[in-house]
Design a protein around this motif. Structure first.
Motif, PDB file in Angstrom:
ATOM      1  N   SER A 164      79.575  82.570  35.765  1.00 27.54           N
ATOM      2  CA  SER A 164      80.175  82.912  34.476  1.00 27.54           C
ATOM      3  C   SER A 164      79.229  82.530  33.353  1.00 27.54           C
ATOM      4  O   SER A 164      79.181  83.213  32.323  1.00 27.54           O
ATOM      5  CB  SER A 164      81.546  82.263  34.298  1.00 27.54           C
ATOM      6  OG  SER A 164      81.447  80.878  34.482  1.00 27.54           O
ATOM      7  N   ALA A 165      78.439  81.477  33.578  1.00 26.37           N
ATOM      8  CA  ALA A 165      77.404  81.167  32.587  1.00 26.37           C
ATOM      9  C   ALA A 165      76.396  82.301  32.524  1.00 26.37           C
ATOM     10  O   ALA A 165      75.961  82.711  31.434  1.00 26.37           O
ATOM     11  CB  ALA A 165      76.709  79.856  32.943  1.00 26.37           C
ATOM     12  N   TYR A 197      75.815  88.369  20.515  1.00 25.20           N
ATOM     13  CA  TYR A 197      74.459  87.854  20.692  1.00 25.20           C
ATOM     14  C   TYR A 197      73.957  87.953  22.134  1.00 25.20           C
ATOM     15  O   TYR A 197      72.845  88.435  22.368  1.00 25.20           O
ATOM     16  CB  TYR A 197      74.386  86.412  20.193  1.00 25.20           C
ATOM     17  CG  TYR A 197      73.034  85.785  20.406  1.00 25.20           C
ATOM     18  CD1 TYR A 197      72.821  84.874  21.432  1.00 25.20           C
ATOM     19  CD2 TYR A 197      71.961  86.119  19.597  1.00 25.20           C
ATOM     20  CE1 TYR A 197      71.577  84.313  21.649  1.00 25.20           C
ATOM     21  CE2 TYR A 197      70.715  85.568  19.799  1.00 25.20           C
ATOM     22  CZ  TYR A 197      70.535  84.656  20.821  1.00 25.20           C
ATOM     23  OH  TYR A 197      69.305  84.119  21.039  1.00 25.20           O
ATOM     24  N   PRO A 198      74.755  87.502  23.123  1.00 28.41           N
ATOM     25  CA  PRO A 198      74.219  87.561  24.487  1.00 28.41           C
ATOM     26  C   PRO A 198      73.850  88.971  24.919  1.00 28.41           C
ATOM     27  O   PRO A 198      72.786  89.204  25.492  1.00 28.41           O
ATOM     28  CB  PRO A 198      75.361  87.008  25.350  1.00 28.41           C
ATOM     29  CG  PRO A 198      76.216  86.249  24.430  1.00 28.41           C
ATOM     30  CD  PRO A 198      76.111  86.925  23.097  1.00 28.41           C
ATOM     31  N   PHE A 199      74.722  89.919  24.611  1.00 26.36           N
ATOM     32  CA  PHE A 199      74.456  91.274  25.052  1.00 26.36           C
ATOM     33  C   PHE A 199      73.181  91.815  24.408  1.00 26.36           C
ATOM     34  O   PHE A 199      72.333  92.429  25.057  1.00 26.36           O
ATOM     35  CB  PHE A 199      75.660  92.157  24.693  1.00 26.36           C
ATOM     36  CG  PHE A 199      75.456  93.592  25.060  1.00 26.36           C
ATOM     37  CD1 PHE A 199      75.376  94.568  24.073  1.00 26.36           C
ATOM     38  CD2 PHE A 199      75.317  93.983  26.378  1.00 26.36           C
ATOM     39  CE1 PHE A 199      75.187  95.897  24.396  1.00 26.36           C
ATOM     40  CE2 PHE A 199      75.106  95.306  26.712  1.00 26.36           C
ATOM     41  CZ  PHE A 199      75.045  96.257  25.726  1.00 26.36           C
ATOM     42  N   GLY A 449      70.530  85.715  30.870  1.00 22.28           N
ATOM     43  CA  GLY A 449      71.589  84.855  31.397  1.00 22.28           C
ATOM     44  C   GLY A 449      71.055  83.565  31.975  1.00 22.28           C
ATOM     45  O   GLY A 449      71.758  82.559  32.031  1.00 22.28           O
ATOM     46  N   ALA A 450      69.799  83.578  32.386  1.00 27.72           N
ATOM     47  CA  ALA A 450      69.241  82.399  33.053  1.00 27.72           C
ATOM     48  C   ALA A 450      69.196  81.194  32.133  1.00 27.72           C
ATOM     49  O   ALA A 450      69.472  80.071  32.556  1.00 27.72           O
ATOM     50  CB  ALA A 450      67.837  82.722  33.558  1.00 27.72           C
ATOM     51  N   THR A 451      68.852  81.448  30.868  1.00 23.63           N
ATOM     52  CA  THR A 451      68.751  80.310  29.954  1.00 23.63           C
ATOM     53  C   THR A 451      70.083  79.617  29.824  1.00 23.63           C
ATOM     54  O   THR A 451      70.189  78.392  29.798  1.00 23.63           O
ATOM     55  CB  THR A 451      68.310  80.767  28.551  1.00 23.63           C
ATOM     56  OG1 THR A 451      67.936  82.117  28.607  1.00 23.63           O
ATOM     57  CG2 THR A 451      67.157  79.933  28.056  1.00 23.63           C
ATOM     58  N   ARG A 452      71.145  80.439  29.743  1.00 20.55           N
ATOM     59  CA  ARG A 452      72.449  79.838  29.564  1.00 20.55           C
ATOM     60  C   ARG A 452      72.923  79.156  30.837  1.00 20.55           C
ATOM     61  O   ARG A 452      73.593  78.127  30.811  1.00 20.55           O
ATOM     62  CB  ARG A 452      73.468  80.886  29.147  1.00 20.55           C
ATOM     63  CG  ARG A 452      74.560  80.235  28.369  1.00 20.55           C
ATOM     64  CD  ARG A 452      75.578  81.211  27.887  1.00 20.55           C
ATOM     65  NE  ARG A 452      76.892  80.631  28.106  1.00 20.55           N
ATOM     66  CZ  ARG A 452      77.505  79.899  27.220  1.00 20.55           C
ATOM     67  NH1 ARG A 452      76.947  79.668  26.074  1.00 20.55           N
ATOM     68  NH2 ARG A 452      78.679  79.401  27.484  1.00 20.55           N
ATOM     69  N   MET A 453      72.532  79.744  31.967  1.00 16.65           N
ATOM     70  CA  MET A 453      72.891  79.112  33.245  1.00 16.65           C
ATOM     71  C   MET A 453      72.304  77.711  33.284  1.00 16.65           C
ATOM     72  O   MET A 453      72.919  76.779  33.791  1.00 16.65           O
ATOM     73  CB  MET A 453      72.312  79.910  34.413  1.00 16.65           C
ATOM     74  CG  MET A 453      73.282  80.841  35.050  1.00 16.65           C
ATOM     75  SD  MET A 453      72.519  81.780  36.357  1.00 16.65           S
ATOM     76  CE  MET A 453      72.919  80.816  37.775  1.00 16.65           C
ATOM     77  N   ALA A 457      75.349  75.195  33.047  1.00 14.46           N
ATOM     78  CA  ALA A 457      75.718  74.807  34.410  1.00 14.46           C
ATOM     79  C   ALA A 457      74.643  73.976  35.080  1.00 14.46           C
ATOM     80  O   ALA A 457      74.720  73.710  36.273  1.00 14.46           O
ATOM     81  CB  ALA A 457      76.016  76.060  35.221  1.00 14.46           C
ATOM     82  N   GLN A 458      73.631  73.588  34.357  1.00 12.41           N
ATOM     83  CA  GLN A 458      72.531  72.791  34.919  1.00 12.41           C
ATOM     84  C   GLN A 458      71.907  73.444  36.146  1.00 12.41           C
ATOM     85  O   GLN A 458      71.477  72.767  37.059  1.00 12.41           O
ATOM     86  CB  GLN A 458      72.991  71.377  35.308  1.00 12.41           C
ATOM     87  CG  GLN A 458      72.997  70.417  34.151  1.00 12.41           C
ATOM     88  CD  GLN A 458      74.325  70.478  33.431  1.00 12.41           C
ATOM     89  OE1 GLN A 458      75.360  70.420  34.056  1.00 12.41           O
ATOM     90  NE2 GLN A 458      74.271  70.628  32.112  1.00 12.41           N
TER      91      GLN A 458
END
Lengths: 504, 536
Positions: A164-165, A197-199, A449-453, A457-458
């Protein structure tokens, strides 16, 4: 003409020794279905496998599988942290063992064989003196087989938080987006930027991938392996940023196209050199493009630390003139710029060029069968050089796009490895412009998405690289997917020939 | 089908067939490739399987070799009913197959290729090449298959490579050998050598099935002949009770014109003038050595000769695919010595290349694209660099119909067409524009009788329309059938140019072998010897 009535002109041409099923329209449709099915299954399988990887590398999950603490309590009230004496005796020896935790004078101490820290640990002998029998106050640890749901729930949580992250980082939080849209409909547009922003980040990240992917795909179509996209990217960037910051006083509708042109020319010439060498001497473009990459990096290094450096300490170029900037279409923090549409337009142009023009026909024929191309009167020399020029030009255009639209200057640490990732990308997209755009969007989504992951979510960034790599492996070797999911290949339209040996 | 029992000796009649296929049926979606086929192979027998492309011969053999499973039917080997699950299963039952396209690894030696998959080990860990080489030498001597175990396969001529394939099969102790189109890639001399090998194999008790289109070979070699058409057995016969014409009509289902009736040539102006041509081959040796000839419109000049005597380089030089070292080429009066392939095409020249898949087609493109392969840039197929897809498709559809190309559609990839239909694509492309000169190099290589008939007819048609035809072929029958004048090429030189009706097959054979024809008794003896050998 033969007197015999052709038995059935609709009948498939039966090929000796091969299943003629593929010659039927039904089987052709099956093959088309497969073109979509295999990448889809590849992505799903890669997500599953990465999910497993995330789970097994998550310490919390490992603990949830192996060490579930439960304190013995009587009366037994909270099943989430306590366990009844009866059940404890069933699952655990009747006295305290190493690994349990006991409460002594209000403090929790771990029972160990050799005490190193008296404030946190207690020896087995002392613990047994305090608690001669297992009873309330002792915390035992259970494992997966005794409480399977704990482990499974922890695993699920780990994966769902991670993905989900990933989703929120690349596409956005659906709730936030819904709220923002409702607010906008009511007249308040302040929530929109953050919600979208994410999109938009995904699209921004995908933009250079689209262009460099087209560059490599175009070279593949002509039978050439352009590993020099990275160097062409740099040279295109250098030339376009120079035109961008050094020409002053020009109106935007002249300056901007000039910078874009500079990017194309820079990258194009850098690519045409190996193309020319291949055409005239037969020197393999893999070697030459790699060498040219190094030259490009060194050149960029020197220029950005010297003649093209802006005053200061950082090895970066001056900012480009405002008249050279691609418009950013939305308020900050959204970084989405018109370059995305430039990239899409290029995809359309490449499609038209490859499939609707004589030039494209010649490029494709040279790639598919060089001898047949010569027979057809097509000049191999001309087409090798042209293909490499166009390929390099697209890579240079990608750099110009990034500079004019996003960062507005050129740093020494310029590329994120676009040139090399795009080789995999072009493969994913089967060297077709539509496939390349879709694959680039996928890569953009994953990267964004990777940055937010990582932050939410570490999850280390490497997991995303592994995920990307797995997708590429599964799509490049569709047999793996077919073996896993047990279906047979339809007749594919000939596997892509990526590179020839030394004799062109 | 019934076997002619009178031909079997008493002992053979008592012994059951070593291999029997009963009621073999194989269905692919929409097509019945094999329809209740019965086949029996006796020990020590050579059975020829004859049929057009698509008749089901290779499918049947693939079933026998374990590559397909039959939908119905039984396979009975040495009296025992068996199921064959895979090629290694087939091999373990003593069935060996030599494919038309060799399955050899060029950089490895003969020994390495033969032991691949079946390596003998010494001390459990090390490859025992010597043991294998020994066995290869034994097999060589026993069966007369001269092969050097240490030679690298890529350096061997095609005929020797085929011997390596046969040794591979014998090494795995096959008793039942299947040869798929074995002579497709051999020169006439190599074909004779192969026949000797086959007779030696059979003499030592092996049984052999060979698949072929070539009627002459079937008549020369087979003990029994089985003809397939559209997946069914049409008939089983022996060479004694049939001839080429009957076989051809069984294969195709109607009367086949093996001979071509053509009106006498009416030669017009010179369309091709070759003067003292010298051309180098890839190794910088002189492949074409001072060749001169002319071709006139309305006649067919056939260049006979065993492959490898410079014909390939000659055709490449004439069509702009190879540089001319010395000499001149004039096409319809224009100097085309240094011209590019496109310029030559634009001089109304058609070229049917020797290797259709490598030179004449792009296999991964659809039929429509291949039909405009050398005309795509001209109107109406393109206007200012933009391809006119609709025109291309409609032209393609028209050509497919006109030339009877069997394909599911014009967008099918040409790689899924059979060899004969692929060649028809090339012929359709080349013949559908106005041409003054046709250069056809081995135009019927690897094709079935029906396709051969078709292409020969169209060549004669073109010649009757006034086109000059240069026909290059190692098939002497083809040259004699179609040519008005015949030239023989040997070691890069043209030995003679004669009128076709003034030379015999034997004389041509001698010329092809390099013998000078003159009036001495040695030659006359050689001619009559050859004649006897031919009648066999």
């Amino acid at each position: 003409m033969s007197e015999e009535k052709p038995r059935d002109t609709q009948a498939p041409a039966v090929i000796e020794g091969e299943a003629p099923s593929a010659a039927l329209p039904r089987a052709v449709r099956a093959a088309h279905r497969q073109t979509l099915l295999v990448p889809l299954l590849a992505i799903i399988t890669a997500l599953i496998l990465s999910g497993i990887l995330i789970v097994v590398t998550d310490l919390e999950v490992i603990n949830a599988f192996t060490r579930i603490p439960r304190r013995v309590a009587d009366p037994f009230t909270d099943p989430a942290s306590e366990i009844s004496l009866e059940e404890a005796l069933w699952r655990h020896p009747p006295e305290v063992i190493v690994g349990d935790v006991v409460v002594v004078e209000g403090k929790e101490l771990l029972v160990v064989k050799v005490v190193e820290d008296a404030t946190k640990q207690i020896s087995l002998a002392d613990a047994r003196r305090q608690y001669p029998k297992l009873g309330p106050g002792v915390t035992i640890h259970l494992n997966f087989f005794q409480k399977p749901m704990i482990g499974l729930r922890a695993a699920w949580k780990s994966v769902s938080v991670a993905y989900s992250a990933l989703f929120e980082g690349s596409i956005g939080n659906p709730a936030k987006i819904a709220t923002a849209i409702r607010a906008w409909a009511a007249g308040d547009s302040s929530l929109l930027p953050e919600a979208f922003y994410p999109f938009t980040e995904s699209l921004v990240t995908a933009t250079p991938y689209i262009l460099v992917g087209l560059a490599v795909a175009l070279s593949f179509r002509a039978g050439l392996f352009n590993i020099g996209a990275e160097g062409q990217y740099f040279i295109g960037g250098l030339l376009s940023v120079y035109v961008g910051y050094s020409l002053k006083g020009l109106p935007v509708y002249i300056h901007l196209p000039l910078t874009i042109l500079a990017g194309i020319v820079g990258g194009g010439l850098w690519g045409a050199i190996p193309g020319f060498l291949k055409a005239t001497t037969g020197a393999h473009e893999v070697i030459n493009t790699i060498m040219m990459n190094y030259v490009a990096f060194a050149l960029s290094d020197w220029l950005l630390n010297g003649p093209m450096k802006r005053p200061g300490f950082r090895p970066i170029s001056p900012d480009i003139q405002p008249s050279a900037m691609l418009p950013s279409l939305f308020p900050s923090p959204i970084r989405f710029h018109a370059g995305f549409f430039v990239a899409l337009a290029c995809a359309a142009v490449v499609y038209w060029l490859l499939f609707k023009t004589t030039i494209g026909f010649e490029l494709r024929t040279v790639g598919a069968n060089p001898r047949g191309a010569r027979y057809a009167g097509i000049s191999l020399t001309r087409n090798f050089v042209l293909a490499m020029f166009l390929s390099g030009g697209l890579a240079g255009l990608a750099a110009a796009n990034e500079i004019m639209g996003l960062i507005h200057y050129m740093p020494n640490a310029f590329s994120a490895g676009y040139g090399f990732d795009s080789i995999a990308l072009a493969l994913l997209g089967r060297s077709h412009p539509v496939g390349v755009v879709l694959a680039a969007l996928l890569f953009g989504v994953l990267r964004a998405g990777a940055t937010r992951m990582q932050s939410a979510a570490q999850i280390p960034l490497d997991i995303i690289s592994i995920l990307q790599a797995m997708i590429i492996i599964f799509i490049a070797a569709p047999e793996i997917i077919r073996a896993i999911y047990r279906f047979r290949a339809g007749r594919e339209g000939g596997e892509m020939l990526l590179t020839r040996g030394w004799k062109a | 089908m019934l076997m002619d029992e009178a031909l079997l000796s008493e002992s053979e009649k008592r012994m059951p067939p070593i291999l029997e296929l009963r009621g073999i049926t194989k269905v692919f979606p929409g097509v019945v490739a094999n329809d209740h086929i019965d086949l029996a192979l006796n020990q020590g027998e050579i059975l020829a399987l004859l049929g057009e492309n698509g008749a089901g011969k290779t499918t049947l053999m693939n079933i026998l070799y374990g590559l397909y499973a039959p939908n119905e039917g039984q396979i009975i080997i040495r009296g025992q009913e068996t199921t064959i699950h895979s090629p290694s299963d087939a091999i373990s039952r003593g069935i060996g197959m030599v494919h038309q396209h060799f399955m050899l690894v060029p950089p490895l030696t003969v020994t390495e290729n033969v032991m691949l998959g079946n390596e003998p080990v010494s001390n459990g860990l090390f490859l025992d090449r010597r043991k294998c080489a020994e066995q290869i030498r034994e097999l060589s001597t026993t069966y007369g298959l001269a092969v050097d175990p240490e030679a690298v396969v890529s350096s061997l001529p095609v005929g020797v490579q085929q011997r390596v394939e046969i040794i591979k099969v014998l090494y795995r102790q096959a008793d039942i050998l299947i040869l798929d189109e074995p002579t497709a890639v051999l020169t006439p001399q190599e074909v004779q050598d192969l026949f000797q090998v086959i007779r030696a194999l059979v003499g030592r008790g092996k049984s052999l099935i060979f698949i072929t289109h070539k009627l002459k070979e079937v008549m020369a070699l087979a003990d029994r002949i089985m003809v397939l058409r559209q997946g069914r057995v049409v008939g089983t016969t022996t060479p004694a009770e049939t001839n080429e014409n009957i076989l051809a009509s069984m294969m195709v289902g109607r009367e086949v014109e093996l001979a071509v009736t053509k009106a006498p040539a009416k030669p017009k102006d010179v369309v091709l003038d070759v003067q003292h041509l010298h051309v180098l081959d890839n190794r910088h040796n002189l492949a074409v050595n001072d060749v001169s000839f002319q071709v006139r419109g309305g006649e067919v000049l056939g260049i006979a000769g065993v492959q490898g005597n410079g014909q390939t380089e000659l055709v490449e030089a004439l069509t702009g695919l190879r540089k001319v070292l010395r000499g001149k080429v004039y096409i319809v009066g224009r100097d085309t010595t240094k011209a590019s392939p496109r310029a030559i095409t634009e001089c109304a020249v058609a070229h049917v290349p020797e290797d259709r898949q490598r030179d004449g087609l792009v296999l991964s493109f659809p039929v429509a694209d291949n039909l405009v392969l050398n005309t795509y840039y001209l109107p109406p197929f393109a206007h200012s660099g933009v391809l006119q897809q609709r025109t291309i498709l409609s032209t393609a559809t028209k050509l497919v119909q006109e030339f009877d190309i069997r394909t599911p559609g014009v967008n099918t990839l040409v790689s899924s067409l059979s060899g004969g239909n692929q060649q028809k694509v090339i012929v359709a492309r080349e013949f559908s524009r106005p041409i003054k000169l046709l250069i056809a190099s081995q135009p019927t290589r690897g094709l079935d009788v029906g396709s051969i008939e078709y292409i020969h007819r169209r060549i004669v048609e073109k010649r009757d329309e006034g086109t000059g035809v240069l026909l290059v072929s190692p098939e002497l029958d083809e040259i004699m059938k179609l040519s008005d004048r015949i030239a023989v090429m040997y070691k890069g030189k043209i030995r003679t140019i004669v009128q076709a009706d003034q030379v015999t097959r034997e004389q041509l054979g001698l010329l092809m072998a390099g013998v000078e024809l003159s009036d001495n008794s040695e030659v006359k003896a050689a001619v009559s010897e050859q004649a006897e050998g031919e009648d066999q």
